[in-house]
Design an enzyme around this catalytic site. Sequence first.
Site, PDB file in Angstrom:
ATOM      1  N   THR A  15       2.521  -0.552  -2.142  1.00  2.72           N
ATOM      2  CA  THR A  15       2.820  -1.077  -0.807  1.00  2.72           C
ATOM      3  C   THR A  15       4.173  -0.599  -0.301  1.00  2.72           C
ATOM      4  O   THR A  15       4.356  -0.355   0.890  1.00  2.72           O
ATOM      5  CB  THR A  15       2.781  -2.624  -0.854  1.00  2.72           C
ATOM      6  OG1 THR A  15       1.449  -3.018  -1.149  1.00  2.72           O
ATOM      7  CG2 THR A  15       3.203  -3.246   0.456  1.00  2.72           C
ATOM      8  N   SER A  61      -1.437   0.972  -7.155  1.00  2.00           N
ATOM      9  CA  SER A  61      -1.241   0.812  -8.607  1.00  2.00           C
ATOM     10  C   SER A  61      -2.533   0.446  -9.336  1.00  2.00           C
ATOM     11  O   SER A  61      -2.627   0.643 -10.538  1.00  2.00           O
ATOM     12  CB  SER A  61      -0.147  -0.210  -8.893  1.00  2.00           C
ATOM     13  OG  SER A  61      -0.538  -1.508  -8.563  1.00  2.00           O
ATOM     14  N   THR A  94       2.734  -3.367  -6.578  1.00  2.00           N
ATOM     15  CA  THR A  94       3.017  -4.621  -7.299  1.00  2.00           C
ATOM     16  C   THR A  94       1.825  -5.134  -8.107  1.00  2.00           C
ATOM     17  O   THR A  94       1.996  -5.938  -9.017  1.00  2.00           O
ATOM     18  CB  THR A  94       3.449  -5.728  -6.326  1.00  2.00           C
ATOM     19  OG1 THR A  94       2.379  -5.991  -5.415  1.00  2.00           O
ATOM     20  CG2 THR A  94       4.713  -5.353  -5.579  1.00  2.00           C
ATOM     21  N   ASP A  95       0.605  -4.641  -7.773  1.00  2.00           N
ATOM     22  CA  ASP A  95      -0.578  -5.235  -8.411  1.00  2.00           C
ATOM     23  C   ASP A  95      -0.603  -5.052  -9.927  1.00  2.00           C
ATOM     24  O   ASP A  95      -1.034  -5.940 -10.653  1.00  2.00           O
ATOM     25  CB  ASP A  95      -1.860  -4.658  -7.797  1.00  2.00           C
ATOM     26  CG  ASP A  95      -2.101  -5.179  -6.388  1.00  2.00           C
ATOM     27  OD1 ASP A  95      -1.414  -6.154  -5.992  1.00  2.00           O
ATOM     28  OD2 ASP A  95      -2.974  -4.632  -5.686  1.00  2.00           O
TER      29      ASP A  95
HETATM   30  C1  SIN Z   1      -0.480  -1.731  -5.137  1.00  2.00           C
HETATM   31  O1  SIN Z   1      -0.293  -2.403  -6.147  1.00  2.00           O
HETATM   32  O2  SIN Z   1      -0.469  -0.487  -5.160  1.00  2.00           O
HETATM   33  C2  SIN Z   1      -0.767  -2.389  -3.829  1.00  2.00           C
HETATM   34  C3  SIN Z   1      -0.162  -3.726  -3.709  1.00  2.00           C
HETATM   35  C4  SIN Z   1       1.331  -3.738  -3.673  1.00  2.00           C
HETATM   36  O3  SIN Z   1       2.029  -2.784  -3.937  1.00  2.00           O
HETATM   37  O4  SIN Z   1       1.872  -4.835  -3.346  1.00  2.00           O
END
Ligand code: SIN
Length: 329
Positions: A15, A61, A94-95
Site C-alpha cells: 500500500t 505482499s 502490511t498484509d
Molecule cells: C499489501 O500487503 O501489499 C497490501 C496491504 C497493505 O500494504 O496495507
Amino acid sequence: MKTLPRIVVLGTGGTIASTASDATTLSDYAVTQSVSALLGEDSGIERLMRVEYRQPLNVDSREITNSMLLALAAEVEAQLADPDIDGAVITHGTDTLEETAYFLSLTLQSSKPVVIVGAMRPSSAISADGRLNLYNALVLAASPKARGLGVLVTLNDQFFAARFVSKFHTTRVDAFGAPDQGSLGSVRDGQVHLYQVPVGLHPDAPTFSLAGLARLPDVDIIYDHQSAGLHHYRASIDAQVAGIVVAACGNGSLSPNAQAGLAQAVKAGIACVRSSRVPTGAITHSRFDEAGGLVAAGAHNPQKARILLMLALTVTRERDALQHYFDGC
Ligand code: SIN
C-alpha cells in the site's frame, strides 16, 4: 567533518507504493510507485543521511513467495555487508509484513539496523501515512540506538521487534502492535526514543543460515474450528508438505478431527505445530505433545510459527529439537 550515515532502502511494494483513483478511495488501489518516489522531494532527509534506493520487488505482499523471501534476504545481507552502508529500510505491504520481518530477523547475520515499514493508506489518500512512516523508518535505521536490536517494524510513530509485532486491524493506521510485549520505542520529530530492548532476542536467538539453500520446506497452516473436517490434513499429507501449523482453539486445543488429522500427519513424517487462532498469549506445553509428536508454538502466531518451522526444518526434523527452537525464539 562527520560523514552522514548511508542508508539503503529496498522497495518491495504494498500500500505504501500504491495509488487509488482519487483521494478518498482507501481500499481499491494498486501498486504503481517506485520506491525512490515514496518520500517525495521536501522531506529534508538529505541533511540527515545519504539514501540509496533499490527495487527488488514491487508487488502486493500477499504475492510474496518463499523464493522471493530467500532472494530478499540475500539482497539485504549483501547490502549490509558493504562497510559503507549503515542500515537498511525495507518498504513492504502490511498484509504479510510480519512474516518477512520475522524471516529476516531469524536469518540476517548483520547487527546493522534493519527497519521494515509499510502504510495503511495508499499514497494518493487524504492523510496518507506512508511518507511519515518512511521518514521515521529512515531516522530509525540511521540511529545508533537501533543497532543490535534485530529487525524492527515501524508504523504510526512506534517501532516493534519483528519477533512480536503483528497486524491487528484491517484498516486503521495503528494496525500494528505487540500487546503482550509492547513497543520498543517511538520516533517523534526526527528523534528516536528507545523504551526497552528485546531481551533474549539478540544475540541469543538462533539465526538460520541460508547459505546454499535453494528452497524452503513447504509448511501449511490449517485453521481449526467447530465441526472441522479431516480433509485439509489429508490434502496436506497428499501434497507431501514438510510441516503443518494448526491454528488451534484457545491454548492450542484441538477439535477431534484436528487431533485425528495431526496424528495421521505425524505418522506420515510431517512436523506438526500447535499454534492458536487467539491473537495474544502463548501456547503452553501439553503432556500429550511428546507422545503425539506435536510441538507447542509458544507465543508464535500461526503465520510466524510457519516461518520458524520452515527454517527449523532446514536443520532438523526431530520433534524435541523443533520444540527447542520454538521455546528459544
Ligand atoms: C499489501 O500487503 O501489499 C497490501 C496491504 C497493505 O500494504 O496495507
